[in-house]
Design an enzyme around this catalytic site. Structure first.
Site, short mmCIF file in Angstrom:
data_model
loop_
_atom_site.label_atom_id
_atom_site.label_comp_id
_atom_site.label_asym_id
_atom_site.label_seq_id
_atom_site.Cartn_x
_atom_site.Cartn_y
_atom_site.Cartn_z
N LYS A 22 0.84 -1.19 0.00
CA LYS A 22 0.00 0.00 0.00
C LYS A 22 0.88 1.24 0.00
O LYS A 22 2.07 1.21 0.33
CB LYS A 22 -0.93 0.02 1.21
CG LYS A 22 -0.23 0.07 2.57
CD LYS A 22 0.20 1.48 3.02
CE LYS A 22 0.95 1.43 4.35
NZ LYS A 22 1.64 2.71 4.67
N ASP A 62 -1.95 -0.99 10.54
CA ASP A 62 -2.24 -1.04 9.10
C ASP A 62 -2.97 -2.32 8.69
O ASP A 62 -3.51 -2.40 7.59
CB ASP A 62 -0.94 -0.96 8.28
CG ASP A 62 -0.31 0.43 8.33
OD1 ASP A 62 -0.96 1.36 8.85
OD2 ASP A 62 0.83 0.57 7.86
#
Length: 309
Positions: free
Chosen positions: A29, A154
């Protein structure tokens, strides 16, 4: 080898034992926006961030065993014990379920370690998702995300499997959205990491005595009100609260940003707490030319062109 819907089945023989390993892709990401709101009483920080998956990925293979957790990797310096989030994710599922099961997981790393690209978190989420399926545990996405949040902030984003999302709180609130992003993104990892805990400590120090710290990033409400984001909007609002602090500690990153802008990047941004820089280019040719030039400047670094998923 056979494949189905993004996963690969590898059949191989080990003497009299027949094994079937499932290979899953685990994507990186980037943070298109990262705003730190405040420090919470529990020591974590409230933030709002726009997460975006990209086409850079690791591969994890899962080979079921009768019991025990075994981790392997193509990288000799990757921890293979409790220090690895993949190991801890598998261990957490075993403890929660009360089952006596086992697995051997091989991690083929392509995402740089400690680069601000979420490789370890993505690997942990992939482990939670796949072992939940292979072990027949039937936990919901929400339950897996909650478990993942205990391991890392995350991880919930990756558990939900969306390509783009607003992530807020300490990472537990994930709001998927549609994003149109046609940029070519040049990922430039200088070869050293920035410790996330140290980056947050520097942010805390920078806020000392500032009574207006909660008003920093006055566009939060405006940002969160958008349901659809387009490329033009991104070029105006991309920002990362860690950038100034991290650049102060690592002047090379500031120099790399200047070079990327000199290579006609429309925007340059730090991902996460670093140390990867993101150079946004309007065309593949511009990104490729910048890649060639940056490799000469940073021969020990890691540089790759990526796209948003």
């Amino acid at each position: 080898m056979s494949s189905s819907k993004g996963q690969f089945i590898i059949h191989f023989s080990l003497g009299k034992r027949y094994s079937m390993a499932v290979v899953k892709e685990s994507y990186a990401k980037i943070n298109l926006i990262l705003k730190i709101l405040d420090r919470r009483p529990d020591g974590y920080h409230n933030l709002v961030s726009l997460f975006q998956r990209i086409d850079l990925r690791d591969e994890l293979s899962f080979d079921l065993r009768e019991n025990g957790i075994e981790i392997g990797s193509n990288l000799p310096d990757l921890p293979l014990d409790h220090a690895n989030l993949v190991y801890r994710a598998a261990e957490m599922l075993l403890k929660k379920s009360g089952e006596n099961r086992g697995v051997k997981i091989f991690i083929r790393k392509n995402i740089p370690i400690g680069a601000g690209l979420g490789g370890g978190s993505s690997n942990a989420a992939t482990t939670l998702q796949e072992l939940n399926r292979l072990w027949g545990l039937h936990y919901s996405i929400e339950e897996l995300a909650s478990l993942g949040g205990e391991l890392g902030s995350d991880i919930p984003f990756f558990c939900y499997g969306c390509s783009t999302a607003w992530v807020s709180g300490r990472g537990e609130t994930v709001e998927p959205l549609h994003l149109t992003c046609n940029y070519r993104i040049l990922l430039v990892f200088p070869g050293f990491s920035v410790k996330t805990s140290e980056a947050y400590r520097q942010w805390d120090l920078s806020q000392a005595g500032d009574k207006n710290n909660l008003t920093k990033g006055a566009n939060h409400n405006k940002i969160l009100s958008f349901q659809t984001v387009n490329s033009g909007w991104l070029s105006e609002y991309l920002e990362n609260d860690f950038e100034k602090l991290v650049f102060g500690q690592y002047p090379l990153l500031q120099e790399m940003k200047a070079r990327l802008l000199g290579e006609k990047a429309e925007k340059v941004l730090l991902s996460g707490s670093g140390s990867t820089l993101l150079g946004f280019f309007s065309t593949e040719n511009l990104a490729e030319e910048a890649e060639r030039n940056l490799r000469r400047f940073l021969p020990a670094g890691w540089i790759k062109i990526a796209r948003c998923l």
